[in-house]
Scaffold this active site. Structure first.
Site, short mmCIF file in Angstrom:
data_model
loop_
_atom_site.label_atom_id
_atom_site.label_comp_id
_atom_site.label_asym_id
_atom_site.label_seq_id
_atom_site.Cartn_x
_atom_site.Cartn_y
_atom_site.Cartn_z
CD GLU A 101 -1.90 -2.35 1.17
OE1 GLU A 101 -0.77 -2.71 1.55
OE2 GLU A 101 -2.80 -3.15 0.88
CG HIS A 158 -10.34 -8.30 5.99
ND1 HIS A 158 -9.84 -9.23 6.87
CD2 HIS A 158 -9.59 -8.39 4.86
CE1 HIS A 158 -8.84 -9.88 6.30
NE2 HIS A 158 -8.66 -9.39 5.09
#
Lengths: 331, 467
Positions: free
Chosen positions: A67, A136
């Site tokens: 990321e 998540h």
């Protein structure tokens, strides 16, 4: 739009988002999409399905699982004149890129004395409700709404999913779009696009006189359902969808509280230090003399979101919790 | 050590919200004194203590909703002191009078000595008075300085909560009371603003919110003239809601649940008879002629008394059907159905209604209705009616066939008193008559018992002087 489209049609939040991406890619050569699995796999949530075939690997780019690297690359591309759209799978993973977002994207304009705008759009999913377990499922958009220098959007309706991307791309500053994972399958009619959507104002999704349910994103459907239940009890609830979490539409909040004199803030994030806390504080600052009951907050339990379905549901704000909170304020 | 628990204030109650403590830890309470205010789905109720003793720890905070049976406080037993302190209302009056004797002039100006105790049994006019009576039991023992300060500040010592030893009012209490503006405890900011705008004196407003907080609805209710919707900003202006309009939502649910249960579980049978009230009305008018206006009787008093006396004669209808069997009530506690302002219904008990003299019954009934409508019923009044009367006569109907209030086994209905042609000794005359009905639980009794009951009601009403 090149292809003729029917004016009004049944669609989903996911398709509306894809349509917005397709339109942006067609409208401007500088726009490209990158992220983990956005190309061949079609995006972790299927949003970019088919776009690789239509626009090619130059503009629909799969990235490594890093990321920090691909958000950083997006910032560099934006600085170089492109209009990148970066997709991060979930807000939890975005923390790996927080340094890029906060220390570079949000601050470069200021630190360069106004010379280096970063016209970057970052999309990511947020929220729980689909049994994806703690890593998540969190709702950290409030953390981003804390950061000056970026704009934070939370489209909660199909219309907003369809129409917020274009103005986000037009914004010279970094814009983060938070898409609640439970909304992708939401289906409904999509009204034809008219004027470009403004990103500065909240939307009143339901008029009411007795209490304001102030919410955004994935909690909007629950707030609307709560308003239905409250209506059955003779309580008229107004539902305010914030839409933009930074900058917050303080005027809309104050105006709603001035109409109803009571407020329930519904926020799937944890209560402590949350966006709900910010909204409550603003109501206390600006609308104290309108209040006829203490502000109520309905937030997630302060635990990592559990995997087990029942526990997960128990941890999240539910319609019944909103109804109960509203009754506490009104009764 | 006894526990004071959340009582069940009716068959439909499984939890209650503690609204307010009327006592503090260390206070002494007697059996039957109200110690807490509990809110149920139907109304707000003062709950009496079942023990005599000293209040120990308070286990539940106001605002908490707890299931029936949850311990709310500990009551420590205390032996009665040799010299009786004055915990009762009457006792307080006596103390106040003795204070007045000690300092005749000043006391007289500060708070006029109470009128001599009325002969009739103490029916408290409102819950508050009782509460203060409980709290103020050590009054009269304050030092001269405290009395002096209170007189100077124009503060009624009896209305203060003493924080000193044994509940005595201390100098600090008086000073605090003198400094505090005479306002209700909590006022929402909006209500405060509204009060300013509508020119409402907040000290006269009773709060209906949590912990007695004054809310906009209370201010609007207290506002003179037509109520005005809030604030300059709210242009769309919703019409102001009449006060109390919301409560019936919860109450509607409670009634819905209970009456559904009644109709589902209780096999009702219905009887009806028409009663000649000529003798009763004549007697009542004669009685009223000799009475001050305030003490005059209404026909309903006679009807209630007859219903109660008949219930004593026919005990099979006076009691409860629980666990598949009938239990006769101890005494006739006559439930009186009271419709509330803004909708809804409660049926609190007139205790031992069969033994009350008519003027007393009349007074008690007025008090009961008033308190039912202001939401200040006692727990025992709500929980223990043994048979209920519903009187829809003033609503103009001639007969009411009611639904039994579980777990009671009978409901008596009275309609309007109407003049009808009536055959007496072979001659036709015009007589005031009323239709008395009985809805009874067929599991507990059969029609013959019900018929005996209605016959008894009829016979009792023929001899009003004996009621």
């Amino acid at each position: 739009m090149a292809t003729g489209q029917p004016d009004e049609r049944k669609t989903t939040y996911r398709e509306a988002m894809r349509e917005a991406l397709r339109e942006a890619l067609r409208a401007d050569e500088r726009v490209f999409l990158m992220g983990e699995d956005v190309g061949r796999y079609g995006g972790c949530f299927g949003v970019s399905l088919g776009l690789l075939e239509e626009f090619g690997p130059e503009r629909i780019r799969d990235t490594p699982l890093s990321e920090s690297a691909f958000v950083g690359a997006g910032i560099g591309a934006a600085l170089s004149g492109l209009r990148p759209i970066v997709e991060i799978m979930t807000v939890n993973f975005s923390l790996l890129a927080l340094d890029q977002i906060l220390n570079n994207a949000a601050t470069l304009l200021h630190m360069s004395g106004g010379q280096l705008p970063v016209p970057l759009v970052i999309r990511m999913t947020t929220g729980a409700g689909r049994q994806l377990a703690a890593q998540h499922s969190h709702s950290l958009e409030g953390w981003y709404a804390h950061i000056p220098g970026i704009r934070v959007l939370a489209p909660a309706t199909i219309e907003d999913a369809r129409s917020m991307l274009a103005p986000a791309l037009a914004d010279p500053d970094p814009v983060l779009i938070f898409e609640h994972g439970s909304l992708y399958n939401a289906a409904g009619e999509l009204a034809p696009l008219t004027a470009p959507v403004d990103l500065d104002h909240a939307a009143t999704r339901r008029q009411g006189t007795d209490i304001s349910l102030i919410t955004y994103g994935g909690s909007l459907p629950k707030a609307l359902a709560a308003a239905d239940e409250l209506a059955a009890d003779g309580i008229s609830a107004e539902v305010l969808d914030l839409r933009t979490l930074r900058p917050l539409d303080g005027e809309a909040i104050a105006a709603s509280v001035a109409r109803t004199h009571r407020a329930v803030v519904v926020d799937e994030a944890w209560r402590t230090g949350s966006l709900a806390a910010e909204i409550s504080a603003r109501i206390a600052e600006e609308s104290l003399y309108e209040l006829d009951a203490p502000v109520e907050r309905v937030c997630s339990a302060e635990v990592p979101i559990p995997y087990a379905r029942l526990l997960e549901q128990a941890a999240l704000p539910q319609t019944a919790d909103i109804v109960t909170a509203a009754h506490r304020a009104v009764d | 050590m006894a526990e004071f628990t959340m009582p069940s204030l009716g068959a439909d109650m499984d939890e209650g919200t503690l609204q307010e403590w009327l006592v503090r830890a260390g206070d002494r309470v007697r059996r039957g004194e109200p110690v807490a205010v509990v809110e149920t789905a139907k109304s707000t109720i003062e709950v009496e203590c079942f023990e005599t003793g000293r209040v120990g720890r308070l286990l539940v905070d106001p605002g908490a909703t707890v299931p029936v049976g949850t311990p709310l406080a500990l009551i420590e037993p205390v032996e009665e002191p040799a010299k009786p302190t004055k915990p009762t209302k009457r006792g307080r009056a006596a103390t106040a009078r003795s204070t007045a004797r000690e300092t005749p002039k000043r006391a007289a100006t500060a708070h006029p000595a109470p009128a001599p105790a009325e002969p009739r049994a103490p029916v408290p006019a409102g819950g508050r008075d009782r509460v203060l009576a409980v709290r103020g039991r050590a009054h009269g023992e304050e030092g001269p300085l405290v009395r002096h300060l209170a007189e100077q500040a124009g503060i009624d010592l009896d209305a203060l909560h003493g924080s000193g030893h044994g509940g005595r009012v201390t100098r600090a209490d008086v000073e605090r009371a003198a400094a505090a503006p005479r306002l209700p405890g909590r006022i929402t900011p909006f209500a405060r603003r509204l009060a300013r705008e509508l020119d409402v004196d907040l000290s006269a407003v009773t709060g209906s919110g949590r912990n007695g907080a004054v809310r906009a609805v209370d201010v609007r209710e207290a506002a003179p003239g037509p109520s005005v919707p809030a604030g300059p900003k709210s242009g769309s202006a919703a019409p102001a809601r009449p006060a109390g309009e919301r409560r019936p939502v919860g109450m509607r649910d409670a009634i819905a649940g209970l009456m559904s249960r009644a109709n589902r579980e209780i096999p009702h049978y219905y009887l009806s008879t028409t009663v000649n009230l000529a003798a009763a009305m004549d007697w009542m008018h004669e009685h009223n002629r000799r009475c001050p206006i305030g003490e005059r009787l209404l026909p309903v008093a006679l009807l209630l008394k007859a219903a109660a006396r008949a219930a004593r004669k026919v005990p099979e209808l006076n009691g409860f059907w629980t666990d598949g069997g009938f239990t006769a009530g101890e005494g006739v506690h006559l439930g009186v159905a009271v419709s509330l302002r803004g909708g809804g219904l409660v049926a609190p008990a007139l205790h031992d209604a069969d033994t009350l003299e008519l003027p007393q019954l009349m007074a008690d009934m007025k008090d009961l209705v008033a308190r039912a409508r202001t939401g200040r019923l006692r727990g025992s009044e709500v929980s223990d009616p043994t048979i209920t009367v519903t009187n829809l006569g003033d609503q103009g109907v001639e007969a009411v066939l009611g639904v039994i209030y579980p777990p009671q086994v009978a409901l008596v209905g009275f309609g309007r008193i109407v003049e009808r042609p009536w055959a007496v000794d072979g001659l036709l005359g015009v007589r005031p008559v009323v239709t008395a009905t009985l809805s009874a639980d067929h599991r507990a009794t059969d029609g013959a018992v019900g018929a005996r009951y209605l016959t008894a009601v009829d016979r009792l009403l023929q001899s009003p002087e004996e009621l």
